[in-house]
Design a protein around this motif. Structure first.
Motif: not given
Length: 145
Positions: A77-94, A96-107
């Motif tokens: 919702f409006h006014g919340e702050t999301l914490v995005f975590e990110m990391t690369p995974a599943e590398f191939n020749k050219y 990769c995937d950037l895997v991420w998670r978004a969570t509400d900072k307060a809760s």
């Protein structure tokens, strides 16, 4: 139709906070599903900056987003702050995937998780190029601790 299931890694190498503005909210009074991807893009730009890169210069080459998958977990919702975590995974020749998670900072409530496929790209030659070794080294979890 099969549901999208995103498996998360044990550890992420990067985290950033992004606020939810009124322009991110839809008629249902929660974060618009399409605008979540714009927030993921902001987190991705910050991830590359954290590594000392831009999306146009990762060891001399750029990136192109090749695909994206999202698994929505709860409203945000409006006014919340999301914490995005990110990391690369599943590398191939050219790329990769950037895997991420978004969570509400307060809760700590998980809002969404996903992965964005990227390929490394030589914009001058207009073709994919192999993943730069320097990128792999910088995103090794042992190096980002």
């Amino acid at each position: 139709m099969a549901r999208v299931i995103i498996q998360l890694p044990e550890r992420f190498v990067f985290s950033t906070e992004v606020p939810i503005y009124i322009g991110h909210i839809n008629y249902g009074h929660h974060l618009d599903n399409a605008l979540l991807l714009s927030l993921v893009s902001e987190a991705r730009v910050r991830f590359f900056k954290f590594l000392g890169y831009t999306e146009l210069d990762v060891e001399g080459v750029g990136i192109v987003v090749s695909d994206a998958a999202v698994q929505y977990k709860s409203e945000s919702f409006h006014g919340e702050t999301l914490v995005f975590e990110m990391t690369p995974a599943e590398f191939n020749k050219y790329g990769c995937d950037l895997v991420w998670r978004a969570t509400d900072k307060a809760s700590g409530r998980e809002v969404a998780r996903g992965k964005t496929g990227i390929i490394f790209f030589d914009y001058g030659a207009r073709r994919p190029v192999p993943v730069p070794a320097g990128f792999v080294a910088k995103t090794d979890p042992a190096q980002c601790a």
